[in-house]
Design a protein around this motif. Sequence first.
Motif, PDB file in Angstrom:
ATOM      1  N   GLY A   1       0.790  -1.222   0.000  1.00 44.69           N
ATOM      2  CA  GLY A   1       0.000   0.000   0.000  1.00 44.69           C
ATOM      3  C   GLY A   1       0.826   1.278   0.000  1.00 44.69           C
ATOM      4  N   ARG A   2       0.108   2.410  -0.091  1.00 46.15           N
ATOM      5  CA  ARG A   2       0.720   3.730  -0.197  1.00 46.15           C
ATOM      6  C   ARG A   2       1.537   4.096   1.032  1.00 46.15           C
ATOM      7  N   GLU A   3       1.023   3.778   2.202  1.00 39.49           N
ATOM      8  CA  GLU A   3       1.734   4.125   3.436  1.00 39.49           C
ATOM      9  C   GLU A   3       3.097   3.440   3.501  1.00 39.49           C
ATOM     10  N   ALA A   4       3.162   2.194   3.082  1.00 38.30           N
ATOM     11  CA  ALA A   4       4.436   1.464   3.078  1.00 38.30           C
ATOM     12  C   ALA A   4       5.396   2.050   2.048  1.00 38.30           C
ATOM     13  N   LEU A   5       4.864   2.516   0.925  1.00 40.98           N
ATOM     14  CA  LEU A   5       5.703   3.139  -0.098  1.00 40.98           C
ATOM     15  C   LEU A   5       6.366   4.389   0.453  1.00 40.98           C
ATOM     16  N   ILE A   6       5.582   5.245   1.075  1.00 41.39           N
ATOM     17  CA  ILE A   6       6.123   6.492   1.623  1.00 41.39           C
ATOM     18  C   ILE A   6       7.082   6.198   2.766  1.00 41.39           C
ATOM     19  N   ALA A   7       6.753   5.211   3.589  1.00 42.25           N
ATOM     20  CA  ALA A   7       7.645   4.850   4.697  1.00 42.25           C
ATOM     21  C   ALA A   7       8.978   4.321   4.171  1.00 42.25           C
ATOM     22  N   MET A   8       8.947   3.557   3.086  1.00 38.78           N
ATOM     23  CA  MET A   8      10.174   3.005   2.530  1.00 38.78           C
ATOM     24  C   MET A   8      11.027   4.110   1.903  1.00 38.78           C
ATOM     25  N   LEU A   9      10.400   5.016   1.162  1.00 39.88           N
ATOM     26  CA  LEU A   9      11.141   6.094   0.505  1.00 39.88           C
ATOM     27  C   LEU A   9      11.575   7.178   1.486  1.00 39.88           C
ATOM     28  N   ARG A  10      10.787   7.376   2.529  1.00 33.75           N
ATOM     29  CA  ARG A  10      10.999   8.405   3.553  1.00 33.75           C
ATOM     30  C   ARG A  10      10.752   9.821   3.044  1.00 33.75           C
ATOM     31  N   VAL A  11      10.451   9.966   1.772  1.00 33.73           N
ATOM     32  CA  VAL A  11      10.054  11.251   1.193  1.00 33.73           C
ATOM     33  C   VAL A  11       8.915  10.982   0.215  1.00 33.73           C
ATOM     34  N   TRP A  12       8.146  12.009  -0.074  1.00 32.70           N
ATOM     35  CA  TRP A  12       7.100  11.891  -1.086  1.00 32.70           C
ATOM     36  C   TRP A  12       7.774  11.785  -2.448  1.00 32.70           C
ATOM     37  N   PRO A  13       7.273  10.952  -3.358  1.00 30.26           N
ATOM     38  CA  PRO A  13       7.933  10.776  -4.666  1.00 30.26           C
ATOM     39  C   PRO A  13       8.132  12.072  -5.451  1.00 30.26           C
ATOM     40  N   LYS A  14       7.269  13.050  -5.256  1.00 29.52           N
ATOM     41  CA  LYS A  14       7.440  14.323  -5.971  1.00 29.52           C
ATOM     42  C   LYS A  14       8.713  15.044  -5.525  1.00 29.52           C
ATOM     43  N   THR A  15       9.161  14.779  -4.307  1.00 24.74           N
ATOM     44  CA  THR A  15      10.419  15.349  -3.837  1.00 24.74           C
ATOM     45  C   THR A  15      11.588  14.801  -4.645  1.00 24.74           C
ATOM     46  N   LEU A  16      11.508  13.525  -5.022  1.00 27.54           N
ATOM     47  CA  LEU A  16      12.551  12.934  -5.857  1.00 27.54           C
ATOM     48  C   LEU A  16      12.602  13.605  -7.226  1.00 27.54           C
ATOM     49  N   ILE A  17      11.438  13.957  -7.753  1.00 25.53           N
ATOM     50  CA  ILE A  17      11.392  14.648  -9.053  1.00 25.53           C
ATOM     51  C   ILE A  17      12.111  15.990  -8.958  1.00 25.53           C
ATOM     52  N   GLY A  18      11.803  16.757  -7.918  1.00 22.26           N
ATOM     53  CA  GLY A  18      12.450  18.061  -7.735  1.00 22.26           C
ATOM     54  C   GLY A  18      13.951  17.948  -7.543  1.00 22.26           C
ATOM     55  N   ALA A  19      14.388  16.977  -6.742  1.00 22.07           N
ATOM     56  CA  ALA A  19      15.828  16.781  -6.516  1.00 22.07           C
ATOM     57  C   ALA A  19      16.522  16.376  -7.809  1.00 22.07           C
ATOM     58  N   GLY A  20      15.868  15.541  -8.600  1.00 22.92           N
ATOM     59  CA  GLY A  20      16.457  15.111  -9.865  1.00 22.92           C
ATOM     60  C   GLY A  20      16.591  16.251 -10.858  1.00 22.92           C
ATOM     61  N   ILE A  21      15.578  17.093 -10.952  1.00 24.41           N
ATOM     62  CA  ILE A  21      15.650  18.245 -11.859  1.00 24.41           C
ATOM     63  C   ILE A  21      16.746  19.199 -11.405  1.00 24.41           C
ATOM     64  N   LEU A  22      16.857  19.384 -10.095  1.00 22.67           N
ATOM     65  CA  LEU A  22      17.911  20.244  -9.566  1.00 22.67           C
ATOM     66  C   LEU A  22      19.303  19.698  -9.903  1.00 22.67           C
ATOM     67  N   LEU A  23      19.497  18.398  -9.748  1.00 17.57           N
ATOM     68  CA  LEU A  23      20.790  17.791 -10.096  1.00 17.57           C
ATOM     69  C   LEU A  23      21.091  17.942 -11.588  1.00 17.57           C
ATOM     70  N   ALA A  24      20.085  17.760 -12.422  1.00 15.80           N
ATOM     71  CA  ALA A  24      20.296  17.894 -13.862  1.00 15.80           C
ATOM     72  C   ALA A  24      20.693  19.321 -14.224  1.00 15.80           C
ATOM     73  N   ILE A  25      20.073  20.300 -13.587  1.00 19.84           N
ATOM     74  CA  ILE A  25      20.431  21.699 -13.850  1.00 19.84           C
ATOM     75  C   ILE A  25      21.836  22.000 -13.344  1.00 19.84           C
ATOM     76  N   VAL A  26      22.154  21.505 -12.147  1.00 22.86           N
ATOM     77  CA  VAL A  26      23.480  21.742 -11.574  1.00 22.86           C
ATOM     78  C   VAL A  26      24.575  21.128 -12.441  1.00 22.86           C
ATOM     79  N   SER A  27      24.272  20.007 -13.103  1.00 19.39           N
ATOM     80  CA  SER A  27      25.294  19.371 -13.940  1.00 19.39           C
ATOM     81  C   SER A  27      25.669  20.222 -15.149  1.00 19.39           C
ATOM     82  N   GLY A  28      24.825  21.147 -15.524  1.00 19.42           N
ATOM     83  CA  GLY A  28      25.131  22.007 -16.657  1.00 19.42           C
ATOM     84  C   GLY A  28      25.847  23.291 -16.290  1.00 19.42           C
TER      85      GLY A  28
END
Length: 131
Positions: free
Chosen positions: A54-81
């Motif tokens: 279920g959803r609760e286990a997903l969030i507990a396993m990731l420890r962050v909301w998946p949208k946070t991963l999207i933001g961190a990834g976009i930030l890393l991609a921008i920083v790489s340039g």
Amino acid sequence: MNSIILQTTSRLILPAALVFSIYVLLRGHNEPGGGFIGGLIAAAGIAVHAIPRGREALIAMLRVWPKTLIGAGILLAIVSGLPSLLLGEPFLTHQWPFASLPIGTTLVFDLGVYLVVIGSVLTFLSYYLEN
């Protein structure tokens, strides 16, 4: 979904998928693979683990909301340039600061893509998981 078989096998699938996804991520800037395919493999492993729990286990396993991963990834991609801009070259012209090692800004970019793909797939999946 409450499947004992899926719950049991997902404990084996998740670590194998994560290890393989990191392998594909790291070899991607020299050979086929990279952040996108590695992210899909990791997201598939996490999805197989989260579907019976279920959803609760997903969030507990990731420890962050998946949208946070999207933001961190976009930030890393921008920083790489940014190093290319500092050197007066076009944005996202990847730099290889260590001549003897195949490590450069492409790995940072691929890591950003990896996080964006995982976050996107898991955000989509989270709307379909039961609480």
